[in-house]
Enzyme design. Structure first.
Site, PDB file in Angstrom:
ATOM      1  CG  LEU A 123      -1.637   0.865   1.309  1.00 40.39           C
ATOM      2  CD1 LEU A 123      -2.676   0.767   0.422  1.00 40.39           C
ATOM      3  CD2 LEU A 123      -2.869   1.229   2.383  1.00 40.39           C
ATOM      4  CG  HIS A 347     -14.647   0.386   0.617  1.00 38.99           C
ATOM      5  ND1 HIS A 347     -13.874   1.091   1.409  1.00 38.99           N
ATOM      6  CD2 HIS A 347     -13.324  -0.469   0.102  1.00 38.99           C
ATOM      7  CE1 HIS A 347     -13.096   0.430   1.530  1.00 38.99           C
ATOM      8  NE2 HIS A 347     -12.080  -0.119   0.040  1.00 38.99           N
ATOM      9  NE  ARG A 575     -22.960  -9.533 -18.402  1.00 35.04           N
ATOM     10  CZ  ARG A 575     -22.886  -7.905 -19.331  1.00 35.04           C
ATOM     11  NH1 ARG A 575     -23.382  -7.620 -17.906  1.00 35.04           N
ATOM     12  NH2 ARG A 575     -22.488  -7.750 -19.840  1.00 35.04           N
TER      13      ARG A 575
HETATM   14  N1  LIG Z   1      -2.710  -3.098  -0.480  1.00 36.72           N
HETATM   15  C1  LIG Z   1      -3.634  -2.772  -0.379  1.00 36.72           C
HETATM   16  O1  LIG Z   1      -4.415  -2.815  -1.415  1.00 36.72           O
HETATM   17  C2  LIG Z   1      -4.288  -2.377   0.486  1.00 36.72           C
HETATM   18  C3  LIG Z   1      -3.966  -2.470   1.751  1.00 36.72           C
HETATM   19  N2  LIG Z   1      -4.869  -2.381   3.355  1.00 36.72           N
HETATM   20  C4  LIG Z   1      -4.466  -2.101   4.728  1.00 36.72           C
HETATM   21  O2  LIG Z   1      -3.210  -1.322   4.531  1.00 36.72           O
HETATM   22  C5  LIG Z   1      -2.410  -1.721   5.536  1.00 36.72           C
HETATM   23  C6  LIG Z   1      -1.196  -2.552   4.558  1.00 36.72           C
HETATM   24  O3  LIG Z   1      -1.632  -3.123   3.866  1.00 36.72           O
HETATM   25  P1  LIG Z   1      -0.401  -3.577   3.015  1.00 36.72           P
HETATM   26  O4  LIG Z   1       1.261  -2.644   2.762  1.00 36.72           O
HETATM   27  O5  LIG Z   1      -0.700  -4.429   2.157  1.00 36.72           O
HETATM   28  O6  LIG Z   1       0.372  -4.507   3.925  1.00 36.72           O
HETATM   29  P2  LIG Z   1       1.715  -5.489   3.597  1.00 36.72           P
HETATM   30  O7  LIG Z   1       1.376  -6.735   3.973  1.00 36.72           O
HETATM   31  O8  LIG Z   1       2.345  -5.425   2.529  1.00 36.72           O
HETATM   32  O9  LIG Z   1       2.531  -5.290   5.026  1.00 36.72           O
HETATM   33  C7  LIG Z   1       3.573  -3.435   4.768  1.00 36.72           C
HETATM   34  C8  LIG Z   1       3.915  -4.053   5.598  1.00 36.72           C
HETATM   35  O10 LIG Z   1       4.355  -4.372   7.023  1.00 36.72           O
HETATM   36  C9  LIG Z   1       5.440  -5.422   7.530  1.00 36.72           C
HETATM   37  N3  LIG Z   1       4.789  -6.785   7.902  1.00 36.72           N
HETATM   38  C10 LIG Z   1       4.005  -7.210   6.962  1.00 36.72           C
HETATM   39  N4  LIG Z   1       3.779  -8.411   7.737  1.00 36.72           N
HETATM   40  C11 LIG Z   1       3.736  -8.429   8.698  1.00 36.72           C
HETATM   41  C12 LIG Z   1       4.136  -8.880   9.887  1.00 36.72           C
HETATM   42  N5  LIG Z   1       3.140 -10.273  10.367  1.00 36.72           N
HETATM   43  N6  LIG Z   1       4.580  -8.574  11.391  1.00 36.72           N
HETATM   44  C13 LIG Z   1       5.399  -7.707  10.883  1.00 36.72           C
HETATM   45  N7  LIG Z   1       5.210  -6.878   9.965  1.00 36.72           N
HETATM   46  C14 LIG Z   1       4.532  -7.661   9.040  1.00 36.72           C
HETATM   47  C15 LIG Z   1       6.025  -5.424   6.287  1.00 36.72           C
HETATM   48  O11 LIG Z   1       7.284  -4.395   6.468  1.00 36.72           O
HETATM   49  P3  LIG Z   1       8.511  -5.237   7.759  1.00 36.72           P
HETATM   50  O12 LIG Z   1       8.351  -6.579   6.882  1.00 36.72           O
HETATM   51  O13 LIG Z   1       9.615  -4.790   6.417  1.00 36.72           O
HETATM   52  O14 LIG Z   1       8.071  -4.287   8.498  1.00 36.72           O
HETATM   53  C16 LIG Z   1       5.201  -5.034   5.159  1.00 36.72           C
HETATM   54  O15 LIG Z   1       6.291  -4.570   4.268  1.00 36.72           O
HETATM   55  C17 LIG Z   1      -2.717  -3.244   5.863  1.00 36.72           C
HETATM   56  O16 LIG Z   1      -3.864  -2.827   6.498  1.00 36.72           O
HETATM   57  C18 LIG Z   1      -4.135  -3.574   4.404  1.00 36.72           C
HETATM   58  O17 LIG Z   1      -5.014  -4.723   5.244  1.00 36.72           O
HETATM   59  C19 LIG Z   1      -6.546  -1.434   2.944  1.00 36.72           C
HETATM   60  C20 LIG Z   1      -6.840  -1.842   1.371  1.00 36.72           C
HETATM   61  C21 LIG Z   1      -6.102  -1.753   0.293  1.00 36.72           C
HETATM   62  O1  LIG Z   2     -10.190  -1.759   0.406  1.00 35.09           O
HETATM   63  C1  LIG Z   2      -9.724  -2.160  -1.398  1.00 35.09           C
HETATM   64  O2  LIG Z   2      -9.850  -1.361  -2.330  1.00 35.09           O
HETATM   65  C2  LIG Z   2      -9.974  -2.334  -3.143  1.00 35.09           C
HETATM   66  C3  LIG Z   2      -9.955  -1.877  -4.323  1.00 35.09           C
HETATM   67  O3  LIG Z   2      -9.759   0.086  -4.241  1.00 35.09           O
HETATM   68  P1  LIG Z   2     -10.035   0.888  -5.664  1.00 35.09           P
HETATM   69  O4  LIG Z   2      -9.994   2.487  -5.128  1.00 35.09           O
HETATM   70  O5  LIG Z   2      -8.617   0.196  -6.570  1.00 35.09           O
HETATM   71  O6  LIG Z   2     -11.509   0.528  -6.203  1.00 35.09           O
HETATM   72  C4  LIG Z   2      -9.786  -3.691  -3.264  1.00 35.09           C
HETATM   73  O7  LIG Z   2      -9.195  -3.873  -4.143  1.00 35.09           O
HETATM   74  C5  LIG Z   2      -9.527  -3.773  -2.041  1.00 35.09           C
HETATM   75  O8  LIG Z   2      -9.473  -5.670  -1.813  1.00 35.09           O
HETATM   76  C6  LIG Z   2      -9.836  -3.420  -1.100  1.00 35.09           C
HETATM   77  O9  LIG Z   2      -9.148  -4.163   1.091  1.00 35.09           O
END
Ligand SMILES: NC(=O)C1=CN([C@@H]2O[C@H](COP(=O)(O)OP(=O)(O)OC[C@H]3O[C@@H](n4cnc5c(N)ncnc54)[C@H](OP(=O)(O)O)[C@@H]3O)[C@@H](O)[C@H]2O)C=CC1
Ligand SMILES: O=C1O[C@H](COP(=O)(O)O)[C@@H](O)[C@H](O)[C@H]1O
Length: 602
Positions: A123, A347, A575
């Site tokens: 993210l 959402h 769909r």
């Molecule tokens: N990715 C997306 O599109 C979206 C994500 N989110 C939410 O945003 C947050 C971040 O998402 P995202 O970037 O995908 O998450 P990631 O799984 O990529 O985790 C982010 C960072 O957290 C650290 N991490 C991952 N797993 C663990 C663990 N088990 N214990 C400790 N540290 C850990 C890692 O960094 P390091 O190892 O360097 O410490 C990793 O790079 C989450 O809460 C997710 O649900 C919400 C909406 C959309």
């Molecule tokens: O929060 C989330 O949103 C994305 C979709 O977001 P968008 O802005 O690309 O429409 C979704 O893919 C993801 O599963 C969900 O965690």
């Protein structure tokens, strides 16, 4: 009087609240800030507050020479400072009366540091750093800002910059000075490696932050871009060891905010051990999308919509989310949550609340959130019979094999987690009694789209009913708000086909954003980050909203899991399950995105 802004930022709240629709100048201010304040004192500077066009910028009159300056309000900075142009700062004891307030001139300004916790993650790379850069490019970040990445991965500042630079764009090709701006931005980015549960590591971060902040009032924003199981540890360490001692400290929390009512309440109370509710910014990025922001404008600033906005004229409302890809790469996270928690409970429900709320007293965050929470509390918890769930299965098309959800290595074999759901909800209040609010959300469907469809009732005693044959539904008006992609708002109307005969046709009155506006639409994360920096809470979720949202979904989610309800399987790229049609039909609804006349353009 027009506000004089020293920032070029086109999306700052000063501009937003100063729209051509001219709401009352105080419409976006907190109750506390509505009273005009008169500051006066020092011989040299006798500024007098003459208007506040936004919570952030005040017009200040120098009563000695009559000149007007734009000042950053102490409300925006939450520090007792009024920042004038050219780096001058007036500090004041925030006297509410017109009594002397004691100005004192300092040549400092406040600083903002934004720490992305989980900076190595998906993210952060995909959304947060690019949004920060876009804000920087648009001059929306304060003069003194620093971005820090924090995560366990070992990286140098340079490594972080390399990582971040790969995802930065200027969004539109050939924008001026893009590469110089990128370089300047990257110079403001730093990295600190640390554990999420180590106060010591956060103290080291604090030390580095202080080096950048110098003597300035220091405001700190932490963005928790990490898995939810480490939210509380990180907040504990950030608040005990790295919160600001001379400015505000705010924390943006990413979803998921729990899995059900109990875990959400536990998360909230965990966060509140270390933070006040006013420091917690629960993000739902759909609230930052342009057309979701526009929903209230459409409804409350056009006479033609609000009178129709009730059970009297509206037959049903549909909230539709579809993605044309599966859980690729996020199966591990997704399997623990499923589509209802991932999309519907947050959402789509947030959009529903905004759509259905009564007119708020003002555009103040609290007034809007009060109305949203009333909608949520007027709804019945979801019943199993009003829900259909599905899961995508493998499909071969054009020689390509598309995987099943359970083909993802991070998903347990035989998982029953829904990747699709459709639901019918009801709001038990005078405005919406009996109107079905349908939601549909799915992954691996035939298209990527998010939209709101409002289907109006039949015209009573329609003079032209013979022209529509037996299918009167074809003659009803439908308002479509296409949130993405290719943002648009269009209204389906009936009209006469030109010519000597009397044939009727259906056409769209269409506000197509790409045709109407040359400027690109900012990403939702840009708007929300800017709001968090400015302390604007309108688009963030308050804890009582969250509780009400979970109360609606928790009984259903438990029942689905306890009864191990098997989802209806649908082919990847289709769909979705046919069960969704039966569900809609039981409520006398036809999905707007599925009708025979539905074309690619609508
Ligand atoms: N990715 C997306 O599109 C979206 C994500 N989110 C939410 O945003 C947050 C971040 O998402 P995202 O970037 O995908 O998450 P990631 O799984 O990529 O985790 C982010 C960072 O957290 C650290 N991490 C991952 N797993 C663990 C663990 N088990 N214990 C400790 N540290 C850990 C890692 O960094 P390091 O190892 O360097 O410490 C990793 O790079 C989450 O809460 C997710 O649900 C919400 C909406 C959309
Ligand atoms: O929060 C989330 O949103 C994305 C979709 O977001 P968008 O802005 O690309 O429409 C979704 O893919 C993801 O599963 C969900 O965690």
């Amino acid at each position: 009087m027009a506000a004089i802004s020293y920032s070029n930022c086109p999306t700052s709240s000063s501009i937003r609240s100063n729209s051509y629709l001219a709401p009352s100048p105080s419409s976006s201010l907190s109750a506390n800030s509505r009273r005009p304040r008169v500051f006066s004192v020092s011989k040299k500077f006798r500024p007098q507050m003459i208007s506040h066009d936004s919570p952030r910028y005040w017009n200040v009159l120098n009563v000695q020479d009559g000149s007007v300056a734009t000042a950053e309000s102490p409300l925006a900075t939450e520090t007792p400072l009024i920042k004038l142009k050219d780096g001058l700062t007036l500090s004041t004891s925030e006297n509410e009366s017109s009594e002397a307030a004691g100005f004192d001139i300092k040549e400092t300004g406040s600083s903002v540091s934004i720490t992305v916790v989980g900076a190595s993650g998906d993210l952060a790379k995909k959304k947060i750093f690019p949004a920060l850069f876009a804000l920087y490019y648009e001059d929306c970040l304060p003069e003194h800002f620093t971005v820090f990445g924090y995560a366990r991965s070992k990286m140098t500042d340079e490594d972080l910059r390399n990582m971040v630079s790969k995802t930065l764009t200027c969004r539109i090709d050939k924008r001026e000075n893009c590469s110089e701006k990128m370089e300047q931005f990257l110079k403001r980015c730093f990295y600190h490696s640390g554990q999420y549960d180590s106060e010591e590591n956060f103290s080291e971060l604090d030390k580095k932050l202080k080096e950048h902040e110098g003597d300035r009032a220091s405001n700190r924003l932490f963005y928790l871009s990490i898995p939810p199981n480490i939210f509380i540890d990180s907040v504990r360490c950030a608040s005990t060891s790295a919160s600001s001692s001379k400015g505000w400290t705010r924390v943006i929390v990413e979803k998921p905010f729990g899995r059900d009512s109990e875990s959400s309440a536990a998360l909230t109370s965990g966060l509140k051990q270390y933070l006040g509710e006013d420091q917690i910014f629960r993000i739902d990025h759909y609230l930052g999308k342009e057309l979701v922001e526009n929903l209230s404008v459409l409804r409350f600033s056009n006479l033609i919509f609000e009178p129709l906005w009730s059970r009297q004229y509206i037959r049903n409302v549909q909230f539709i989310f579809s993605e044309d890809f599966g859980t690729e790469g996020r199966g591990g996270y997704f399997d623990n949550y499923g589509i209802i928690r991932d999309i519907m409970q947050n959402h789509l429900l947030q959009i529903l609340a905004l759509f259905a709320m009564e007119t708020p007293v003002s555009l103040d965050a609290e007034d809007i959130r009060n109305e949203k929470v009333k909608v949520l509390r007027s709804m019945k918890p979801l019943q199993l019979e009003n829900v259909v769930i599905g899961q995508y299965k493998s499909h071969v098309k054009g020689g390509v094999t598309y995987p099943a959800y359970t083909d993802d290595k991070t998903v347990p074999k035989g998982s029953l987690t829904p990747t699709f759901a459709a639901a019918a909800l009801f709001i038990n209040n005078a405005r919406w009694d009996g109107v079905p609010f349908l939601m549909k959300a799915g992954k691996a469907l035939h298209t990527k789209r998010a939209e709101i469809r409002v289907q109006f009732r039949h015209v009573p005693g329609n003079l032209y009913s013979r022209s529509f044959g037996t299918d009167l539904d074809r003659a009803t008006n439908e308002l479509v708000i296409r949130v993405q992609p290719d943002e648009a708002i269009y209204l389906k109307i009936n009209n006469k086909v030109p010519g000597l005969g009397m044939r009727l046709d259906r056409s769209n009155l269409n506000l197509h954003y790409a045709a109407r506006y040359a400027k690109e639409i900012p990403d939702a994360y840009e708007r929300l980050l800017l709001d968090a920096i400015e302390g604007e809470r309108r688009l963030f979720i308050r804890s009582d909203e969250l509780d009400a949202a979970w109360s609606l979904f928790t009984p259903l989610l438990k029942e689905l899991e306890e009864k191990k309800i098997v989802p209806e399987f649908y082919p990847y790229g289709s769909r979705g399950p046919v069960g969704a049609h039966y569900l809609a039909a039981r409520h006398n609804v036809r999905w707007g995105d599925m009708s025979a006349e539905h074309t690619k353009d609508d």
